[in-house]
Design a protein around this motif. Sequence first.
Motif, PDB file in Angstrom:
ATOM      1  N   HIS A  56       2.829  12.436  -9.714  1.00 11.91           N
ATOM      2  CA  HIS A  56       1.999  13.651  -9.619  1.00 11.91           C
ATOM      3  C   HIS A  56       0.503  13.366  -9.778  1.00 11.91           C
ATOM      4  N   LEU A  57       0.083  12.208  -9.325  1.00 18.12           N
ATOM      5  CA  LEU A  57      -1.334  11.853  -9.402  1.00 18.12           C
ATOM      6  C   LEU A  57      -2.079  12.212  -8.123  1.00 18.12           C
ATOM      7  N   ILE A  58      -1.329  12.454  -7.048  1.00 14.88           N
ATOM      8  CA  ILE A  58      -1.905  12.922  -5.787  1.00 14.88           C
ATOM      9  C   ILE A  58      -1.021  14.037  -5.237  1.00 14.88           C
ATOM     10  N   SER A  59      -1.618  14.893  -4.433  1.00 15.65           N
ATOM     11  CA  SER A  59      -0.870  15.994  -3.821  1.00 15.65           C
ATOM     12  C   SER A  59      -0.107  15.482  -2.598  1.00 15.65           C
ATOM     13  N   ALA A 111       0.838  -1.209   0.000  1.00 14.27           N
ATOM     14  CA  ALA A 111       0.000   0.000   0.000  1.00 14.27           C
ATOM     15  C   ALA A 111       0.870   1.255   0.000  1.00 14.27           C
ATOM     16  N   GLN A 112       1.947   1.244   0.777  1.00 14.16           N
ATOM     17  CA  GLN A 112       2.803   2.422   0.837  1.00 14.16           C
ATOM     18  C   GLN A 112       3.584   2.602  -0.454  1.00 14.16           C
ATOM     19  N   LYS A 113       3.994   1.522  -1.068  1.00 12.82           N
ATOM     20  CA  LYS A 113       4.704   1.603  -2.350  1.00 12.82           C
ATOM     21  C   LYS A 113       3.785   2.203  -3.412  1.00 12.82           C
ATOM     22  N   LEU A 114       2.531   1.796  -3.427  1.00 15.18           N
ATOM     23  CA  LEU A 114       1.561   2.356  -4.365  1.00 15.18           C
ATOM     24  C   LEU A 114       1.343   3.841  -4.081  1.00 15.18           C
ATOM     25  N   THR A 115       1.248   4.205  -2.810  1.00 11.32           N
ATOM     26  CA  THR A 115       1.094   5.607  -2.421  1.00 11.32           C
ATOM     27  C   THR A 115       2.294   6.421  -2.905  1.00 11.32           C
ATOM     28  N   ASP A 116       3.500   5.883  -2.726  1.00 10.84           N
ATOM     29  CA  ASP A 116       4.714   6.556  -3.210  1.00 10.84           C
ATOM     30  C   ASP A 116       4.658   6.771  -4.717  1.00 10.84           C
ATOM     31  N   LYS A 143       5.795  11.163  11.812  1.00 10.06           N
ATOM     32  CA  LYS A 143       4.358  11.409  11.628  1.00 10.06           C
ATOM     33  C   LYS A 143       4.047  11.798  10.198  1.00 10.06           C
ATOM     34  N   THR A 144       4.851  12.676   9.613  1.00  8.97           N
ATOM     35  CA  THR A 144       4.674  13.049   8.209  1.00  8.97           C
ATOM     36  C   THR A 144       5.975  12.773   7.485  1.00  8.97           C
ATOM     37  N   LEU A 145       5.872  12.466   6.232  1.00 10.85           N
ATOM     38  CA  LEU A 145       7.054  12.202   5.431  1.00 10.85           C
ATOM     39  C   LEU A 145       7.358  13.445   4.617  1.00 10.85           C
ATOM     40  N   ASP A 146       8.574  13.923   4.701  1.00  5.97           N
ATOM     41  CA  ASP A 146       8.921  15.174   4.066  1.00  5.97           C
ATOM     42  C   ASP A 146       9.375  14.952   2.630  1.00  5.97           C
ATOM     43  N   LYS A 147       8.454  14.572   1.779  1.00  2.00           N
ATOM     44  CA  LYS A 147       8.756  14.400   0.373  1.00  2.00           C
ATOM     45  C   LYS A 147       8.632  15.709  -0.377  1.00  2.00           C
ATOM     46  N   SER A 148       8.092  16.732   0.261  1.00  2.00           N
ATOM     47  CA  SER A 148       7.902  18.015  -0.391  1.00  2.00           C
ATOM     48  C   SER A 148       9.237  18.633  -0.808  1.00  2.00           C
ATOM     49  N   LEU A 149      10.310  18.308  -0.106  1.00  2.00           N
ATOM     50  CA  LEU A 149      11.611  18.855  -0.445  1.00  2.00           C
ATOM     51  C   LEU A 149      12.208  18.201  -1.698  1.00  2.00           C
ATOM     52  N   LYS A 150      11.804  16.976  -1.985  1.00  2.00           N
ATOM     53  CA  LYS A 150      12.315  16.265  -3.149  1.00  2.00           C
ATOM     54  C   LYS A 150      11.803  16.869  -4.443  1.00  2.00           C
ATOM     55  N   LYS A 151      10.568  17.326  -4.441  1.00  2.00           N
ATOM     56  CA  LYS A 151       9.938  17.855  -5.644  1.00  2.00           C
ATOM     57  C   LYS A 151      10.086  19.363  -5.671  1.00  2.00           C
ATOM     58  N   SER A 152      10.587  19.909  -6.753  1.00  2.00           N
ATOM     59  CA  SER A 152      10.668  21.361  -6.836  1.00  2.00           C
ATOM     60  C   SER A 152       9.911  21.871  -8.041  1.00  2.00           C
TER      61      SER A 152
END
Length: 63
Positions: free
Chosen positions: A26-29, A15-20, A54-63
């Motif tokens: 870019h199919l989900i925010s 499930a987490q791999k699919l979420t990733d 608690k939250t995964l900081d993937k926002s830094l990976k995407k610019s």
Amino acid sequence: MEQQKVIDEIQYYQAQKLTDMLYENHLISFDEYDKLTELNRQTFSPLFVDLFPKTLDKSLKKS
């Protein structure tokens, strides 16, 4: 480890791999990614859930 725990671990990983993948394509925010990650943790109760942030900081990976 009992069989159900092993099954939960495998299902959480899938499930987490699919979420990733949804996020990386870019199919989900990022907010949706965070919500799905939390739902995956609650649903499948992985063994080391307390060690995960608690939250995964993937926002830094995407610019």
